[in-house]
Structure formats: C-alpha cells, structure tokens
Design an enzyme around this catalytic site. Structure first.
Site, PDB file in Angstrom:
ATOM      1  N   ASP A 369       0.825  -1.218   0.000  1.00 30.87           N
ATOM      2  CA  ASP A 369       0.000   0.000   0.000  1.00 30.87           C
ATOM      3  C   ASP A 369       0.861   1.271   0.000  1.00 30.87           C
ATOM      4  O   ASP A 369       1.974   1.284   0.519  1.00 30.87           O
ATOM      5  CB  ASP A 369      -0.838  -0.045   1.290  1.00 30.87           C
ATOM      6  CG  ASP A 369      -2.019   0.892   1.230  1.00 30.87           C
ATOM      7  OD1 ASP A 369      -2.125   1.663   0.266  1.00 30.87           O
ATOM      8  OD2 ASP A 369      -2.845   0.833   2.167  1.00 30.87           O
ATOM      9  N   TRP A 479      -4.312  -8.450  -4.069  1.00 26.04           N
ATOM     10  CA  TRP A 479      -5.655  -7.870  -4.248  1.00 26.04           C
ATOM     11  C   TRP A 479      -6.337  -7.850  -2.880  1.00 26.04           C
ATOM     12  O   TRP A 479      -6.762  -8.878  -2.389  1.00 26.04           O
ATOM     13  CB  TRP A 479      -6.426  -8.738  -5.241  1.00 26.04           C
ATOM     14  CG  TRP A 479      -7.770  -8.243  -5.650  1.00 26.04           C
ATOM     15  CD1 TRP A 479      -8.875  -8.108  -4.852  1.00 26.04           C
ATOM     16  CD2 TRP A 479      -8.179  -7.865  -6.968  1.00 26.04           C
ATOM     17  NE1 TRP A 479      -9.940  -7.655  -5.601  1.00 26.04           N
ATOM     18  CE2 TRP A 479      -9.543  -7.503  -6.904  1.00 26.04           C
ATOM     19  CE3 TRP A 479      -7.528  -7.796  -8.206  1.00 26.04           C
ATOM     20  CZ2 TRP A 479     -10.263  -7.092  -8.027  1.00 26.04           C
ATOM     21  CZ3 TRP A 479      -8.255  -7.391  -9.313  1.00 26.04           C
ATOM     22  CH2 TRP A 479      -9.608  -7.037  -9.210  1.00 26.04           C
ATOM     23  N   ASP A 536     -11.448 -18.330   0.812  1.00 23.05           N
ATOM     24  CA  ASP A 536     -12.450 -19.327   0.436  1.00 23.05           C
ATOM     25  C   ASP A 536     -12.104 -19.909  -0.926  1.00 23.05           C
ATOM     26  O   ASP A 536     -11.321 -19.322  -1.677  1.00 23.05           O
ATOM     27  CB  ASP A 536     -13.847 -18.695   0.443  1.00 23.05           C
ATOM     28  CG  ASP A 536     -13.957 -17.509  -0.485  1.00 23.05           C
ATOM     29  OD1 ASP A 536     -13.870 -17.706  -1.716  1.00 23.05           O
ATOM     30  OD2 ASP A 536     -14.106 -16.364   0.004  1.00 23.05           O
ATOM     31  N   GLU A 616      21.896 -12.463  10.593  1.00 14.55           N
ATOM     32  CA  GLU A 616      20.477 -12.694  10.288  1.00 14.55           C
ATOM     33  C   GLU A 616      20.274 -12.905   8.786  1.00 14.55           C
ATOM     34  O   GLU A 616      19.507 -13.768   8.365  1.00 14.55           O
ATOM     35  CB  GLU A 616      19.629 -11.499  10.748  1.00 14.55           C
ATOM     36  CG  GLU A 616      19.471 -11.407  12.255  1.00 14.55           C
ATOM     37  CD  GLU A 616      18.807 -10.118  12.710  1.00 14.55           C
ATOM     38  OE1 GLU A 616      18.092 -10.154  13.712  1.00 14.55           O
ATOM     39  OE2 GLU A 616      19.023  -9.052  12.057  1.00 14.55           O
TER      40      GLU A 616
HETATM   41  C1  GLA Z   1      -4.351  -4.921   4.776  1.00 13.36           C
HETATM   42  C2  GLA Z   1      -3.473  -6.094   4.429  1.00 13.36           C
HETATM   43  C3  GLA Z   1      -2.053  -5.800   4.830  1.00 13.36           C
HETATM   44  C4  GLA Z   1      -1.583  -4.556   4.119  1.00 13.36           C
HETATM   45  C5  GLA Z   1      -2.518  -3.398   4.430  1.00 13.36           C
HETATM   46  C6  GLA Z   1      -2.181  -2.192   3.601  1.00 13.36           C
HETATM   47  O1  GLA Z   1      -4.490  -4.770   6.140  1.00 13.36           O
HETATM   48  O2  GLA Z   1      -3.939  -7.263   5.021  1.00 13.36           O
HETATM   49  O3  GLA Z   1      -1.220  -6.877   4.531  1.00 13.36           O
HETATM   50  O4  GLA Z   1      -1.535  -4.795   2.744  1.00 13.36           O
HETATM   51  O5  GLA Z   1      -3.864  -3.739   4.170  1.00 13.36           O
HETATM   52  O6  GLA Z   1      -2.998  -1.132   3.861  1.00 13.36           O
END
Ligand code: GLA
Length: 731
Positions: A369, A479, A536, A616
């Site tokens: 996002d 998505w 689903d 790591e």
């Molecule tokens: C949802 C998704 C997260 C992330 C946020 C972004 O909560 O499950 O993994 O992508 O949106 O806003």
C-alpha cells in the site's frame, strides 16, 4: 460408472473411489436422501426409512389416508417450504398472491459427461484425462412453476461430489426467492459433532468442535465477504472421530460472500445440514423464464478421520480449482514492503530494500500500500489508481525495471473494490458506493465500498486494474479488501431488487477478476482481505494463494495455519517472516522459528532487510535455500497435523510426506517450557511402516512403524519458542 440410476429401485447412485451417495424417488415423487458414506454394494436401501404415524407430522395430500408418510421426518435431498417439513428448508420462495408452498417432485434426470459449469461463479473443473460425470435431477412444482435442478458432479478418483442448484421460473408470474441452499444433507441420526472454523481479524479460523444438540446451530457471514469470523467450511463427524479414525463429512462452499451453514437436530433426533448463500437480507426476483444459479458446494466423506478428509480437499483444491498457470508452478519467494515501511517510503528506500532482498535470494519484491494517488495514510486515495509521483519520482515503470535489473520480479498492492471519500473517484462519482439514500455511509478504515453490483463500476475497476498492470513489468498482484460491507443498497436497482445487491456484488467481483485475468493470464494473484477475511475456494479459483492473516506472530500463526489446514493446502496460505518484537503481539521468537512457521505456507518475508545483521541475513539465505530445495515436498506433500495446538500447550508439530513416501519434513515449535521438563515425544505419520528412514543429522535408521508407533523425542535442548525442521529419507 460413477453415476447410475436403478430404475427398479428408483435410486440414484453416485460413487467415488471410497464413498457412495444414494437418493431415492419416493412413491409420491419426492427425492429422499438415503445414504452418504462408505462405499456400499448396489442394493435396495428402502428398508432404511422406517415409516410411522407420528403425531403432529402432517401428510401430503397425495398420501391419502396413509398417516405414516410425512416429510416432517423423511430424509430429504432438497427440502421445500410449507410442505409439512418443519426443519429449516432448502428453498423459500414467494409468488402469485403471496403463496409460499412448494413441492419439488422428480420430473426427470440427465447424466452428462464432464463437470457442471456454474454460471457466473467459480467451480471445480475436471482436468484433462480425469474421469467425472454430472447428474442433474429436475424437481418440479407444477403450481408455482418453479423448477429446481440439482446437479452433482462426481470426481470419482478424488472422492469428491460437487453439488449445486439452479432454480428456473417456468411459471407466468414473477417469483421472489428468499432462500436457496446449495446443499442440504440429511442424516437419519444425530449423534454427531460439528466442527467449524471461527475467529476474527488477526486470529482467523480457530477450530471449534461442538456436539450437535437440539435446535439449530448456524455459522455464516453477513459482512459481504466470507469473513474472518467464520469460514465457509464445516465438518460433521462421529463422536469418536479424530485425525486418523472415524467418519466425517466435509461441506465447503465455493463462495466469497455472505454464506450460511446450519446444523439442525430435529425432534426425532435426526440431523439436517444446509449450506449456501445467507438468506438474511437476501432475496432474488425471478421473472418468467429466468434462472437463478446457486454457488457450488464441495462435499467429501472420509471413514478415516480428519487427516484423510483434509487430504481430499487439499488435492481437489490444488488440482481442480485454481486456474492460474501457478497451479503447478513453484511460487516465488517474496519480500513484501508492508511491515518493512508501511506508508513511509520513497523510490530510493524501496530500491535499497529490494537490493537487500535480492541479495538474500528472494525472487519477487512486492510494493504494498501507499504508492498511488495521494496515499500517505489509510484515509485517502482508494480509487485513484495513478502513481504517486511525489513519493515515487521515478514512477512504477522505472522502479519495476530497476527491480528487475536486480534479478527480482515485481509485484504491487491494490484494493480495487474500495473508494476513499478523499479521492478523485469519489468526487466524480459519489453515487458509485454502497449507501442508502438520505443517510451518511457507514465507514470502515475510513473507506466506502464500491457498488460492484453495477456493471459501469465493474468496468471502471477492470480498466483501472488493467491500467495498473500496464504501468510496469508486474508479475504479481496483492488484491486486498479491507472492510466489512454494511449497506447493501444500490442506486441502479429497483426497490424490490435490493435484496440482490450483496450477491450481485460477488458476481461483479468474479466478473472483474475474470476480465483482469483474461488480459493478464500469467500474473500471480494473491488474495487478501485484511489478511484472511476472504479465504475461500472461490477466491482460490482466481488467486492461487491468499495472505493467511495480518498476524505474522509465529506462535499465533501456529493456530491460524492449523485451522486453515483442515480444508486448504499449504500452497494456498501465504506466510511471511517478520521482525521481532512482532508488530501485532509484541512477542519475540527466534528467526529460525519464524522461518519454520512461514514455511508451513507459501514462504516469504515482510521486513526491512537493510536493518538486519549479517548473521540474520545469512540465516535468511539458508531458509530460502532450504525452502527451494524442499519446495515440492512442502507445497505438494501429504500434510499431517501431528499435534492439536488447542490441547498440547507444550509444542506444535506437523509433517509433510512426499507422494512416494520416500521423503518427509517434520516441523516442531516449542510453545511452552517448564523447569526440569518432561521428555516429550511426537509420533510421525504417513511413512511406509516396513521401510527404514534416516533422520538428517541423527544417528541410525528406524522403521516407519517405529517412528509412527513410538515417535521421536522432541529435542530437549529446544527452549521456549525454539523450533526445528527434520528431514527424513527412506534408507
Ligand atoms: C491490509 C493487508 C495488509 C496490508 C494493508 C495495507 O491490512 O492485510 O497486509 O496490505 O492492508 O494497507
């Protein structure tokens, strides 16, 4: 033949490798459900139904003076309303002057080769060379003109029967459907338990097991998506049923919207299970000549407990559902930017994360996002699918090319079904969201839901998503869908059609997915709804993997993935290693354990590798090498739950065994420790009893029989939250 009709006994017989399913036409033309269970010879099962004159159980008129024939207790294949059966019906409809009675009498049948095509919705497919047939039984109500077609596709080798229902209005007046179940399963007894999967955001698919008792126990969703709260899957099982023994029946709905699964124990101690679209708030108008298609239900039976039932579902979902080329292709190891940067990034930061990701051996970088419109927070820009050039000066094309130059594939996050009030799209089309006239809309995560029951809105989304996919070299799309739907009112539908909105939304979603995939068939789609809020089978048809939960805490994930594994294979559950303290729970677990738990799914990372120490990073490189080496075993091996995390508080263990039984991976994670602790053992499963196995790094070799009967000691030096992976190879 997988499907037969015995005209002498008037019985329909469906057979899979290990199960039989029998229906019989009653003397008055009703379709009775006679049997579903272990495969039986071809015999008349009429004796199973014991007729008796039961008080207050009415008789259909055609039974004349026979007071022993009542639909109130007869096991039915599809129960019609107000017909003298007082259990929860399979169908409810209103027509004419408000009449609601309906009686479905068998009017004909057909046996066709191949699988049933579910109009407008996903369904299981037969793969080339696979045997399968479909039985369609037509029930008719001559007064209302409603015709109910029950269809059964038998996947003989896979031990699965896929059911669905179509209702056609053959009458002359409009009818209104108020309930149409995809499946009704009547049992003549009720000494069963019901197992279902419930939870919440960040804690999906917890396993619940309750005795079936008087009344109706129902699970479902009214949230517009199949939901975090309940999964559209349930199991009916004998009291003695466990992982490796006992009878169980699975019911899985291939549907992503509001659903219902109800289990009713009636007054005579019989059980009815219904599953389908949630009737709450639902109605659908059928004009003369029109047909309503209900979603598919996938049924399976096992006489050997939950593990075998899971194997049946895993196989059919892996092989006959997902339509992407990734069905058989290994999934790329990805690194997702969400927990690494949230909204706080620019092009340079993304490139530096991607560079480190490439250095770890990751295959795919996913930009989550925050890359579009004026999206710097979760309160704006959904709907504006244009690049945010302030944040990403180089733009998506250049970014994706630079990432490809590092040897990585590139993926991107979208949330196409939503609109922010603070967006261009909303300013242009405030009427495109679901809301009721004269009332401000209910918000969720500051956002509103686009009205996907409208074709113009769907077409906009298709264009916008195709536009996103053409912005650069994009091989993967996450998505997302980040709120529950509240209002279900569409500006384009008449008053008496508003009950159709939520179902039409889902049909719109499937249409959108179909069109976008048609244009971009090779893109790997990952489903997400705040994690696992729409996990689903219908979404898996389009999106072969789904982000299992927003909760990346390794210990919580043990339960989430345990519950998910009852129906869904490892190859569907996206699971990532994230940083500690964990962002959702604050827990600190070893990186090794986080890797082990994420390998119980489609493996990836969700952290900023530029902040990792060299040590790591080396550990991550080892994890990726291990995952790639054993990919087929992990993703396609038979899956065994070795412990129940709800009962065993000390450790959780699971195992994959290759189809040829020559290789196995055992994973163990310690969930609690006590001082001077007991030595614990874990019994392995699925091995060849009389063959010998070596455990990598251990001395000696042991027979499968011994490893399965006595087990192996859980290494005593594993401290709290430590974990181990053991590779077994046939000697
Ligand atoms: C949802 C998704 C997260 C992330 C946020 C972004 O909560 O499950 O993994 O992508 O949106 O806003």
């Amino acid at each position: 033949m997988a499907v037969r009709y015995n005209a002498d006994t008037k019985t329909f017989i469906l057979e899979t490798k290990n199960s039989s399913y029998l229906m019989k036409v009653s003397r008055y033309g009703n379709l009775l459900h006679m049997y579903y269970g272990d495969r039986i010879p071809d015999e008349d099962v009429d004796y199973l139904v014991v007729l008796a004159d039961r008080g207050f159980s009415p008789n259909p008129n055609e039974a004349g003076n026979d007071r022993t024939f009542s639909l109130d207790f007869l096991p039915q294949e599809f129960s019609t309303s107000r017909s003298g059966d007082y259990r929860s019906p399979s169908i409810e409809a209103v027509w004419g002057r408000g009449e609601v009675s309906c009686s479905g009498k068998v009017a004909g049948y057909e046996i066709c080769p191949g699988a049933e095509k579910i109009e407008g919705m996903p369904g299981l497919r037969l793969m080339p060379g696979e045997k399968g047939e479909t039985l369609i039984i037509r029930l008719e109500d001559t007064v209302s003109g409603l015709e109910i077609s029950l269809s059964y596709t038998v996947f003989e080798e896979k031990d699965v029967i896929a059911r669905s229902v179509r209702v056609t209005n053959r009458g002359e007046e409009t009818a209104r459907l108020e309930k149409v179940m995809s499946v009704t399963l009547d049992f003549m007894e009720s000494d069963f338990d019901l197992v279902y999967f419930s939870g919440r955001h960040l804690m999906e698919r917890g396993v619940r097991r309750i005795p079936v008792s008087d009344g109706i126990h129902s699970i479902g969703s009214s949230r517009g998506a199949s939901s975090h709260q309940y999964n559209p899957f349930a199991i009916v099982c004998g009291k003695d049923c466990g992982e490796d023994n006992g009878q169980c029946w699975g019911i899985s709905l291939v549907y992503s919207g509001c659903f219902l699964i109800e289990a009713e124990k009636d007054q005579f101690g019989q059980l009815r299970v219904n599953g389908g679209i949630n009737p709450q708030g639902f109605s659908f108008l059928l004009e003369p000549g029109e047909t309503f298609q209900a979603p598919q239900a996938v049924l399976a039976w096992s006489g050997r407990g939950f593990t075998e039932l899971s194997h049946i579902y895993h196989r059919i979902f892996r092989e006959n559902l997902c339509r992407s080329p990734y069905r058989k292709k290994p999934r790329p190891v990805l690194l997702n930017s969400w927990e690494a940067a949230y909204f706080d990034f620019d092009g340079e930061k993304i490139l530096s994360i991607a560079k480190e990701a490439a250095d770890l051996g990751v295959d795919l970088f996913v930009l989550d996002d925050g890359w579009f419109g004026c999206r710097n927070n979760d309160d704006a820009a959904l709907g504006d699918w244009t690049e945010n050039r302030e944040k990403l000066k180089m733009g998506i094309r250049e970014l994706s090319e630079k990432i490809h130059d590092m040897g990585l594939q590139f993926g991107i996050w979208v949330e196409p079904e939503m609109v922010s009030e603070e967006s261009e799209l909303y300013r242009r089309h405030p009427d495109w969201c679901l809301r009721e006239p004269g009332r401000p809309a209910v918000r969720g995560r500051y956002q509103l839901v686009l009205d996907l029951s409208r074709r113009d809105v769907c077409d906009y989304i298709i264009e916008a998503m195709n536009g996103v996919l053409d912005m650069g070299k994009i091989e993967y799309v996450k998505w997302d869908m980040n709120r529950s739907i509240a209002e279900a009112w569409s500006a384009l539908l008449d008053r008496n059609r508003q009950g159709e909105v939520l179902h039409r939304y889902i049909l719109g979603l499937y249409y959108v997915m179909d069109q976008v995939i048609l244009k971009h068939p090779d893109v790997l789609f990952c489903g997400c709804a705040g994690g696992g809020g729409r996990f689903d089978p219908a979404m898996l048809y389009y999106q072969p993997q789904i982000w299992c939960s927003d909760n990346t805490d390794a210990v919580n994930r043990l339960k989430i993935q345990y519950g998910t594994s009852f129906a869904y294979p490892v190859s569907t559950m996206e699971a990532h290693v994230s940083v500690c303290p964990n962002h959702q729970t604050g827990r600190i677990t070893p990186l090794n354990t986080r890797g082990i738990v994420a390998m119980d799914g489609v493996f990836g990372y969700e952290l900023d590798p530029t902040r990792m120490t060299e040590e790591e990073k080396e550990e991550c490189r080892d994890q990726i090498r291990f995952y790639k080496k054993y990919y087929r075993l992990i993703a396609e091996g038979d899956y065994y739950r070795l412990t129940n995390p709800y009962e065993n508080r000390y450790f959780t263990a699971w195992q994959q065994v290759s189809q040829d039984r020559k290789k196995s991976l055992v994973s163990i994670v310690i969930t609690d420790r006590e001082g001077n602790d007991a030595q614990r053992y874990v019994k392995l499963k699925g091995l060849e009893a009389d063959r010998f196995y070596r455990i990598e790094g251990w001395k000696g070799k042991y027979s499968g029989k011994l490893l399965m009967s006595a087990g192996i000691p859980v290494p005593a030096d594993l401290t709290e939250y430590a974990g181990i992976q053991l590779i077994l190879k046939m000697a």
